[in-house]
Scaffold this motif. Structure first.
Motif, PDB file in Angstrom:
ATOM      1  N   VAL A 127     -91.127   7.370 -23.074  1.00 54.04           N
ATOM      2  CA  VAL A 127     -92.209   8.213 -23.577  1.00 54.04           C
ATOM      3  C   VAL A 127     -92.993   7.414 -24.606  1.00 54.04           C
ATOM      4  O   VAL A 127     -92.399   6.830 -25.520  1.00 54.04           O
ATOM      5  CB  VAL A 127     -91.665   9.502 -24.226  1.00 54.04           C
ATOM      6  CG1 VAL A 127     -92.791  10.281 -24.908  1.00 54.04           C
ATOM      7  CG2 VAL A 127     -90.976  10.373 -23.184  1.00 54.04           C
ATOM      8  N   PHE A 128     -94.306   7.384 -24.455  1.00 52.56           N
ATOM      9  CA  PHE A 128     -95.156   6.729 -25.439  1.00 52.56           C
ATOM     10  C   PHE A 128     -95.873   7.793 -26.257  1.00 52.56           C
ATOM     11  O   PHE A 128     -96.367   8.782 -25.713  1.00 52.56           O
ATOM     12  CB  PHE A 128     -96.182   5.831 -24.747  1.00 52.56           C
ATOM     13  CG  PHE A 128     -97.309   5.445 -25.649  1.00 52.56           C
ATOM     14  CD1 PHE A 128     -97.095   4.578 -26.707  1.00 52.56           C
ATOM     15  CD2 PHE A 128     -98.575   5.978 -25.466  1.00 52.56           C
ATOM     16  CE1 PHE A 128     -98.122   4.244 -27.564  1.00 52.56           C
ATOM     17  CE2 PHE A 128     -99.618   5.645 -26.314  1.00 52.56           C
ATOM     18  CZ  PHE A 128     -99.396   4.777 -27.356  1.00 52.56           C
ATOM     19  N   HIS A 129     -95.925   7.580 -27.572  1.00 50.68           N
ATOM     20  CA  HIS A 129     -96.531   8.589 -28.455  1.00 50.68           C
ATOM     21  C   HIS A 129     -97.334   7.922 -29.557  1.00 50.68           C
ATOM     22  O   HIS A 129     -96.861   6.990 -30.205  1.00 50.68           O
ATOM     23  CB  HIS A 129     -95.445   9.464 -29.074  1.00 50.68           C
ATOM     24  CG  HIS A 129     -95.978  10.470 -30.038  1.00 50.68           C
ATOM     25  ND1 HIS A 129     -96.728  11.558 -29.637  1.00 50.68           N
ATOM     26  CD2 HIS A 129     -95.886  10.551 -31.396  1.00 50.68           C
ATOM     27  CE1 HIS A 129     -97.072  12.273 -30.705  1.00 50.68           C
ATOM     28  NE2 HIS A 129     -96.575  11.683 -31.781  1.00 50.68           N
ATOM     29  N   ARG A 130     -98.558   8.399 -29.752  1.00 53.20           N
ATOM     30  CA  ARG A 130     -99.424   7.894 -30.806  1.00 53.20           C
ATOM     31  C   ARG A 130     -99.420   8.845 -31.988  1.00 53.20           C
ATOM     32  O   ARG A 130     -99.378  10.058 -31.822  1.00 53.20           O
ATOM     33  CB  ARG A 130    -100.863   7.718 -30.292  1.00 53.20           C
ATOM     34  CG  ARG A 130    -101.112   6.353 -29.744  1.00 53.20           C
ATOM     35  CD  ARG A 130    -102.462   6.133 -29.145  1.00 53.20           C
ATOM     36  NE  ARG A 130    -103.595   6.801 -29.773  1.00 53.20           N
ATOM     37  CZ  ARG A 130    -104.859   6.510 -29.484  1.00 53.20           C
ATOM     38  NH1 ARG A 130    -105.120   5.552 -28.606  1.00 53.20           N
ATOM     39  NH2 ARG A 130    -105.841   7.165 -30.052  1.00 53.20           N
ATOM     40  N   THR A 131     -99.508   8.282 -33.182  1.00 52.79           N
ATOM     41  CA  THR A 131     -99.406   9.093 -34.388  1.00 52.79           C
ATOM     42  C   THR A 131    -100.679   9.858 -34.727  1.00 52.79           C
ATOM     43  O   THR A 131    -100.731  10.542 -35.758  1.00 52.79           O
ATOM     44  CB  THR A 131     -99.008   8.227 -35.595  1.00 52.79           C
ATOM     45  OG1 THR A 131     -99.920   7.120 -35.697  1.00 52.79           O
ATOM     46  CG2 THR A 131     -97.591   7.700 -35.437  1.00 52.79           C
ATOM     47  N   ASP A 132    -101.711   9.760 -33.882  1.00 49.45           N
ATOM     48  CA  ASP A 132    -102.868  10.638 -34.052  1.00 49.45           C
ATOM     49  C   ASP A 132    -102.790  11.833 -33.106  1.00 49.45           C
ATOM     50  O   ASP A 132    -103.727  12.628 -33.028  1.00 49.45           O
ATOM     51  CB  ASP A 132    -104.181   9.884 -33.848  1.00 49.45           C
ATOM     52  CG  ASP A 132    -104.283   9.232 -32.472  1.00 49.45           C
ATOM     53  OD1 ASP A 132    -103.229   9.017 -31.830  1.00 49.45           O
ATOM     54  OD2 ASP A 132    -105.409   8.933 -32.039  1.00 49.45           O
ATOM     55  N   HIS A 133    -101.673  11.959 -32.378  1.00 52.81           N
ATOM     56  CA  HIS A 133    -101.414  13.109 -31.517  1.00 52.81           C
ATOM     57  C   HIS A 133    -100.375  14.010 -32.170  1.00 52.81           C
ATOM     58  O   HIS A 133     -99.703  13.613 -33.113  1.00 52.81           O
ATOM     59  CB  HIS A 133    -100.928  12.652 -30.135  1.00 52.81           C
ATOM     60  CG  HIS A 133    -101.985  11.954 -29.333  1.00 52.81           C
ATOM     61  ND1 HIS A 133    -101.862  11.711 -27.987  1.00 52.81           N
ATOM     62  CD2 HIS A 133    -103.191  11.442 -29.678  1.00 52.81           C
ATOM     63  CE1 HIS A 133    -102.939  11.083 -27.539  1.00 52.81           C
ATOM     64  NE2 HIS A 133    -103.753  10.913 -28.562  1.00 52.81           N
ATOM     65  N   LEU A 134    -100.223  15.218 -31.648  1.00 52.96           N
ATOM     66  CA  LEU A 134     -99.254  16.163 -32.190  1.00 52.96           C
ATOM     67  C   LEU A 134     -97.831  15.712 -31.863  1.00 52.96           C
ATOM     68  O   LEU A 134     -97.540  15.288 -30.739  1.00 52.96           O
ATOM     69  CB  LEU A 134     -99.495  17.563 -31.617  1.00 52.96           C
ATOM     70  CG  LEU A 134    -100.823  18.230 -31.998  1.00 52.96           C
ATOM     71  CD1 LEU A 134    -100.958  19.561 -31.265  1.00 52.96           C
ATOM     72  CD2 LEU A 134    -100.922  18.426 -33.500  1.00 52.96           C
ATOM     73  N   ALA A 135     -96.936  15.853 -32.828  1.00 52.95           N
ATOM     74  CA  ALA A 135     -95.537  15.483 -32.611  1.00 52.95           C
ATOM     75  C   ALA A 135     -94.904  16.328 -31.517  1.00 52.95           C
ATOM     76  O   ALA A 135     -93.996  15.869 -30.813  1.00 52.95           O
ATOM     77  CB  ALA A 135     -94.753  15.630 -33.912  1.00 52.95           C
ATOM     78  N   SER A 136     -95.358  17.556 -31.362  1.00 55.92           N
ATOM     79  CA  SER A 136     -94.776  18.452 -30.353  1.00 55.92           C
ATOM     80  C   SER A 136     -94.939  17.907 -28.941  1.00 55.92           C
ATOM     81  O   SER A 136     -94.122  18.200 -28.064  1.00 55.92           O
ATOM     82  CB  SER A 136     -95.410  19.845 -30.443  1.00 55.92           C
ATOM     83  OG  SER A 136     -96.814  19.777 -30.304  1.00 55.92           O
ATOM     84  N   GLU A 137     -95.972  17.107 -28.693  1.00 56.63           N
ATOM     85  CA  GLU A 137     -96.171  16.545 -27.357  1.00 56.63           C
ATOM     86  C   GLU A 137     -94.993  15.652 -26.969  1.00 56.63           C
ATOM     87  O   GLU A 137     -94.440  15.764 -25.865  1.00 56.63           O
ATOM     88  CB  GLU A 137     -97.475  15.745 -27.314  1.00 56.63           C
ATOM     89  CG  GLU A 137     -98.734  16.569 -27.532  1.00 56.63           C
ATOM     90  CD  GLU A 137     -99.983  15.718 -27.555  1.00 56.63           C
ATOM     91  OE1 GLU A 137     -99.880  14.502 -27.276  1.00 56.63           O
ATOM     92  OE2 GLU A 137    -101.071  16.255 -27.841  1.00 56.63           O
ATOM     93  N   ALA A 138     -94.613  14.760 -27.864  1.00 60.29           N
ATOM     94  CA  ALA A 138     -93.481  13.874 -27.584  1.00 60.29           C
ATOM     95  C   ALA A 138     -92.176  14.650 -27.549  1.00 60.29           C
ATOM     96  O   ALA A 138     -91.289  14.365 -26.737  1.00 60.29           O
ATOM     97  CB  ALA A 138     -93.411  12.768 -28.631  1.00 60.29           C
ATOM     98  N   LEU A 139     -92.030  15.640 -28.424  1.00 62.34           N
ATOM     99  CA  LEU A 139     -90.808  16.435 -28.476  1.00 62.34           C
ATOM    100  C   LEU A 139     -90.563  17.159 -27.159  1.00 62.34           C
ATOM    101  O   LEU A 139     -89.445  17.151 -26.627  1.00 62.34           O
ATOM    102  CB  LEU A 139     -90.884  17.436 -29.626  1.00 62.34           C
ATOM    103  CG  LEU A 139     -89.665  18.333 -29.844  1.00 62.34           C
ATOM    104  CD1 LEU A 139     -88.430  17.496 -30.146  1.00 62.34           C
ATOM    105  CD2 LEU A 139     -89.935  19.321 -30.980  1.00 62.34           C
ATOM    106  N   VAL A 140     -91.594  17.777 -26.622  1.00 55.72           N
ATOM    107  CA  VAL A 140     -91.466  18.487 -25.345  1.00 55.72           C
ATOM    108  C   VAL A 140     -91.099  17.506 -24.237  1.00 55.72           C
ATOM    109  O   VAL A 140     -90.246  17.790 -23.382  1.00 55.72           O
ATOM    110  CB  VAL A 140     -92.773  19.227 -25.014  1.00 55.72           C
ATOM    111  CG1 VAL A 140     -92.751  19.731 -23.565  1.00 55.72           C
ATOM    112  CG2 VAL A 140     -92.990  20.393 -25.959  1.00 55.72           C
ATOM    113  N   ALA A 141     -91.734  16.337 -24.239  1.00 53.41           N
ATOM    114  CA  ALA A 141     -91.474  15.358 -23.186  1.00 53.41           C
ATOM    115  C   ALA A 141     -90.029  14.864 -23.215  1.00 53.41           C
ATOM    116  O   ALA A 141     -89.346  14.820 -22.188  1.00 53.41           O
ATOM    117  CB  ALA A 141     -92.434  14.177 -23.324  1.00 53.41           C
ATOM    118  N   VAL A 142     -89.535  14.512 -24.408  1.00 53.34           N
ATOM    119  CA  VAL A 142     -88.168  13.999 -24.517  1.00 53.34           C
ATOM    120  C   VAL A 142     -87.168  15.090 -24.179  1.00 53.34           C
ATOM    121  O   VAL A 142     -86.176  14.842 -23.475  1.00 53.34           O
ATOM    122  CB  VAL A 142     -87.915  13.447 -25.930  1.00 53.34           C
ATOM    123  CG1 VAL A 142     -86.466  12.978 -26.051  1.00 53.34           C
ATOM    124  CG2 VAL A 142     -88.855  12.314 -26.237  1.00 53.34           C
TER     125      VAL A 142
END
Length: 307
Positions: free
Chosen positions: A275-290
Motif C-alpha cells: 500500500v502506498f500512502h501520501r501524507t497529503d491524503h487522509l490517514a483513513s484511506e491507508a487504514l481501510v486498505a491495510v
C-alpha cells in the motif's frame, strides 16, 4: 531509512538522540488521540469476517478436544447424541499481528505540502490498526518493543512502549516471531528495492503473511524545487547543492518511481500486499486498505496511485 538513490529532501538540522527521543515521546500521545478518532470513524458499520474465533456471534459446533476448558462445552447440543461439542463463535481475528513503524530520521520530514510528518502518519496508522484489531480480539505485538498481547487497551500499551523504546533504524529484528502471523511494516522504504527485499524475503519464507505500507511526503514525489537548492540526507548528513533544481526533477522522479514499482512488484511476487500512502491524503484511506488485506478482503481499487 536512508536512500541509496539519495533521499532528496529539504535540509533538516541534525538532532541529538536525546532530543529525538523527547520529540517522539511528545508526539505519541497526540498520535494516539488521532488514531482513536480515525479508528472510530473507519470501524463504524464493519462486521465480523465470518471465520472461527473470538467474535460475539455463533459460528459452528465442533467436537470437544481433550484439554479444552469445560466452560466452552455446549451441553444442550451435546445432549442430542453421544458426542461432546464446543460452541465456536465468529472469527474476527484469531492470530497475532505484529505492527512496526519506522522511526529513523528520514521519517521526521514534513514539507509545506503535507498534512503531517511521515513519522506522525506512520504512528497514527500503526496505533489505529492496533485499536481496531484489539477490539476484535487480535493479539498485537511490536518486534523488539512489545510482546503480543490480547487486550482491549493494546493500542494504549503499544503507545506507552513506543514512548520508552530505544531509537533504532532499519527494519526490526523479527527473530522473536514464531509460527504463522501477520506483520505490518510501515515506513518510507527509500533504500533500493533489492536491499529492502533482502530483509523482507526471509520473513515470507518463514510463513509470515506481510503487508507493507510506504509513507511518502508529496514533495518527495513531485519535487517542487527550483533554483539553487541545498538538499541533505537526514540519515547520513550528506549534502547535495543544485544550482537549478528543476533540471534534475525528471531524473529524480524516474529513479523514485522505479524504486517504488520494483518494491511493489517484488512484494506481490512474495505474496505480500503493498500500500502506498501520501501524507497529503487522509490517514483513513491507508487504514481501510491495510485492514482489507488483513481481513482477506482487499479494496477493489488499486492503492498507490500518483495523484
Amino acid at each position: 531509512m536512508a536512500s541509496t538513490i539519495g533521499q532528496i529532501v529539504e535540509q533538516t538540522p541534525s538532532s541529538e538522540l536525546l532530543s529525538r527521543a523527547q520529540a517522539r515521546a511528545t508526539l505519541v500521545p497526540d498520535c494516539m488521540v488521532e488514531a482513536k478518532r480515525i479508528a472510530n470513524t473507519v470501524i463504524a458499520g464493519w462486521h465480523g469476517r465470518r471465520k472461527r474465533g473470538v467474535g460475539e456471534n455463533f459460528w459452528q459446533f465442533r467436537p470437544y478436544a481433550e484439554g479444552e476448558s469445560l466452560s466452552r462445552i455446549d451441553w444442550r447440543r451435546s445432549a442430542r447424541d453421544d458426542h461432546t461439542y464446543v460452541r465456536e463463535r465468529e472469527w474476527e481475528a484469531a492470530h497475532t499481528v505484529w505492527l512496526w513503524a519506522d522511526m529513523s530520521p528520514s521519517m521526521m520530514y514534513k514539507s509545506t505540502l503535507a498534512i503531517a510528518s511521515k513519522e506522525s502518519r506512520a504512528l497514527v496508522l500503526m496505533l489505529a490498526l492496533a485499536e481496531i484489531l484489539a477490539r476484535s480480539g487480535e493479539r498485537i505485538g511490536c518486534p523488539g518493543i512489545m510482546e503480543p498481547v490480547s487486550a482491549r487497551n493494546a493500542a494504549e500499551r503499544l503507545a506507552a512502549s513506543i514512548m520508552h523504546a530505544p531509537l533504532t533504524t532499519g527494519l526490526p529484528d523479527t527473530a522473536m516471531i514464531r509460527g504463522h502471523s501477520d506483520i505490518v511494516l510501515i515506513g518510507d522504504f527509500l533504500d533500493d528495492a533489492d536491499r529492502v527485499m533482502e530483509r523482507i524475503a526471509p520473513l515470507g519464507r518463514r510463513g509470515l503473511r506481510g503487508h507493507v505500507v510506504e509513507i511518502a511526503d508529496p514533495a518527495e514525489e513531485t519535487f517542487p524545487y527550483t533554483g539553487r537548492t541545498e538538499f541533505t540526507d537526514p540519515e547520513t548528513g550528506e549534502k547535495l547543492v543544485s544550482g537549478r533544481a528543476e533540471m534534475i526533477r525528471e531524473d529524480y522522479q524516474r529513479a523514485y518511481f522505479a524504486r517504488r514499482d520494483a518494491l511493489g512488484e517484488s512484494l506481490r511476487r512474495l505474496g505480500w500486499s503493498f500500500v502506498f500512502h501520501r501524507t497529503d491524503h487522509l490517514a483513513s484511506e491507508a487504514l481501510v486498505a491495510v485492514h482489507g488485506y488483513l481481513s482477506g478482503m482487499p479494496s477493489p481499487k488499486p492503492v498507490g496511485d500518483r495523484s
